[in-house]
Design an enzyme around this catalytic site. Structure first.
Site, PDB file in Angstrom:
ATOM      1  N   ASP A 164       2.254  10.475  -7.763  1.00 19.79           N
ATOM      2  CA  ASP A 164       1.730   9.183  -7.338  1.00 19.79           C
ATOM      3  C   ASP A 164       2.823   8.116  -7.350  1.00 19.79           C
ATOM      4  O   ASP A 164       2.780   7.160  -8.136  1.00 19.79           O
ATOM      5  CB  ASP A 164       0.553   8.736  -8.202  1.00 19.79           C
ATOM      6  CG  ASP A 164      -0.438   7.867  -7.410  1.00 19.79           C
ATOM      7  OD1 ASP A 164      -0.468   8.002  -6.177  1.00 19.79           O
ATOM      8  OD2 ASP A 164      -1.162   7.070  -8.023  1.00 19.79           O
ATOM      9  N   SER A 177       5.143   7.664 -10.821  1.00 17.18           N
ATOM     10  CA  SER A 177       5.060   6.256 -10.480  1.00 17.18           C
ATOM     11  C   SER A 177       6.434   5.691 -10.126  1.00 17.18           C
ATOM     12  O   SER A 177       7.061   6.162  -9.185  1.00 17.18           O
ATOM     13  CB  SER A 177       4.400   5.487 -11.633  1.00 17.18           C
ATOM     14  OG  SER A 177       4.020   4.197 -11.216  1.00 17.18           O
ATOM     15  N   HIS A 210      -4.404   6.965 -11.261  1.00 18.85           N
ATOM     16  CA  HIS A 210      -2.945   6.983 -11.089  1.00 18.85           C
ATOM     17  C   HIS A 210      -2.346   8.173 -11.839  1.00 18.85           C
ATOM     18  O   HIS A 210      -1.529   8.928 -11.286  1.00 18.85           O
ATOM     19  CB  HIS A 210      -2.383   5.665 -11.614  1.00 18.85           C
ATOM     20  CG  HIS A 210      -0.941   5.418 -11.275  1.00 18.85           C
ATOM     21  ND1 HIS A 210      -0.365   5.786 -10.074  1.00 18.85           N
ATOM     22  CD2 HIS A 210       0.050   4.810 -11.988  1.00 18.85           C
ATOM     23  CE1 HIS A 210       0.913   5.418 -10.057  1.00 18.85           C
ATOM     24  NE2 HIS A 210       1.182   4.836 -11.206  1.00 18.85           N
TER      25      HIS A 210
END
Length: 494
Positions: A190, A164, A275
């Site tokens: 991601d 992330s 996610h």
């Protein structure tokens, strides 16, 4: 005391010092010292914790304190993998971090695994945490340079794995490190989308940040113009499992399953499921050596769903995760694959091309089919087939089928038109209204050949009807197809 770097310009560095009594002092330095010398005086906000598989705990390595390298048994002759977490809601290191560290050590014991803990700067409002990614990237770059200068550790042996916001932190670390040589590898799991989507390569993770950059995109579904994960390519190889927008098993209908597994925090698990799937796909590549997931170069998921992108020629496919084939490309390459909803995530991809002739001229039909496959290892039964468009005239239709298990070499196909009573009545009505004169058979669907390509083995096969005298297919009827000579292979260039 806590020391925060507020601003650095060409000749001035400003720090904010906060004591335990909450008294703030601002220190402004006029630079006769170089910027690097000033950073060396700074106590880094990031905690670098060396993970050991013997205790399952971590030992903190302190910047500019060589004795902590010895204390923590850092081995300068082994590669370094550094895990960089993302934005933090609760200020606690998430459990996946320790799972990944353990998987890395179990897969490759001859390796240093460091967890870069930047929770103090990550546990902020999201826009503030985004701004902080540059500072943490600089600290990681400083740490790597310190290892280089103090123990001659090569930056080419560094692999940053960022999740992330941590993916962009890793990108900044790679771009901020001094000199012409780059960090060995960066993996973005991601990479965060908000405030990074559409930004220039210098303002996010990009292929220029390391010798090799790979990224896995798992939650790019947009809501009100934003997506949790970044959609655009940011690496040499960008993987889009299941199209990258969302992941199987993560729908809100599964919230009850997550509550049963995690308690009330299962609601949070549902929200972040897609996610965080990027993390677990990477861990899966470490834990299941015999089930590595293959992804294929394709323009988009719709083309991939037709089975048109299963070629491995000219490096058009690659392995998702830790064991990827590292290859620098002049342009980002988007790779697609399907996965299961749980670990092990690997599936086996097959392209099916079926040549239909609809004998009812001018009438498009949308039948449902099922297929049963017989292989040398296992069978796969009653697989539903949905064609994107109706069957009309004389045409070949292509589609993708995925299997959870390895059936071995495909030997036989049973193809069934799942006709209901309504379908049969409609078909009988056509037969009474529309006369036919060709021979004695009634009009139906003619299935000439079924051509198959196995993505994982790259094997191509052709199947013909077992009965040469009757190649017609009617509602609620099943036909058997067996291997035959491929008369069409010379026409195929894929």
């Amino acid at each position: 005391k806590k020391i925060y770097l507020l601003e650095m310009r060409a000749s001035v560095i400003c720090y904010r010092v906060q004591s335990s009594a909450s008294v703030e002092v601002y220190l402004i330095f006029q630079l006769p010292l170089s910027a690097n010398e000033m950073f060396s005086l700074q106590s880094l906000e990031t905690k670098f914790q060396l993970y050991t598989d013997t205790t399952g705990e971590a030992c903190q390595i302190l910047f500019n304190q060589l004795e902590t390298l010895d204390k923590c048994s850092f081995n300068a002759s082994l590669p370094l993998v550094m895990i960089v977490h993302g934005w933090s809601v609760d200020g606690i290191l998430e459990s996946w971090i320790w799972k990944m560290a353990a998987a890395l050590k179990s897969h490759h014991k001859q390796i240093n695994v460091i967890i870069a803990d930047w929770l103090t700067f990550a546990h902020q409002h999201y826009p503030i945490a985004v701004q902080n990614t540059r500072y943490i990237g600089q600290e990681i770059a400083d740490f790597v340079e310190w290892l280089e200068e103090s123990i001659q550790f090569s930056r080419s042996n560094v692999h940053l794995i960022g999740y992330s916001l941590g993916a962009h932190v890793s990108g900044f670390a790679g771009s901020y490190i001094s000199g012409t040589n780059k960090i060995g590898r960066i993996t973005g799991l991601d990479p965060a989308g908000p405030l990074f989507e559409g930004m220039s390569p210098t303002d996010r993770l990009s292929p220029d940040d390391a010798n090799f950059v790979d990224a896995i995109h798992t939650f790019t579904k947009q809501h009100m113009g934003l997506s949790v994960g970044i959609k655009q390519p940011v690496a040499h190889f960008d993987f889009y499992p299941n199209g990258g927008t969302f992941q199987p098993g993560c729908h809100f209908m599964h919230v009850y399953n997550h509550i049963a597994q995690y308690g009330i925090t299962g609601i949070t698990q549902t929200v972040k499921c897609a996610h965080e799937r990027s993390v677990h796909l990477f861990i899966d590549s470490l834990l299941h050596e015999d089930k590595q997931s293959t992804a294929y170069w394709c323009n988009d998921i719709n083309t991939f769903d037709k089975g048109l992108c299963l070629s491995c020629r000219k490096n058009r496919c690659n392995t998702l995760g830790y064991n990827i084939r590292e290859e620098r490309l002049p342009k980002s390459r988007k790779l697609f694959l399907k996965t299961r909803a749980r670990m092990p995530f690997k599936v086996y991809h097959y392209q099916f091309k079926i040549h239909f002739i609809n004998e009812i001229q001018g009438k498009k039909i949308d039948p449902s089919f099922t297929m049963s496959l017989t292989g040398t290892k296992e069978d796969a039964k009653n697989l539903p087939i949905t064609l994107v468009e109706g069957i009309n005239g004389n045409k070949t239709y292509s589609f993708l089928i995925t299997l959870d298990t390895d059936i071995g070499e495909l030997l036989m196909i049973k193809f069934k038109w799942e006709g209901t009573a309504v379908w049969k009545n409609i078909w009988d009505k056509f037969q009474t209204i529309i006369p036919w004169t060709k021979g004695t058979h009634r009009p139906g669907l003619i299935v000439k050949t079924i051509r198959v390509k196995a993505g994982e083995t790259q094997q191509k096969m052709t199947f013909c009807s077992q009965s040469f005298d009757n190649i017609h297919l009617y509602p609620d009827q099943e036909k058997t197809f067996v291997r035959c000579e491929d008369r069409f292979r010379h026409q195929e260039r894929k």
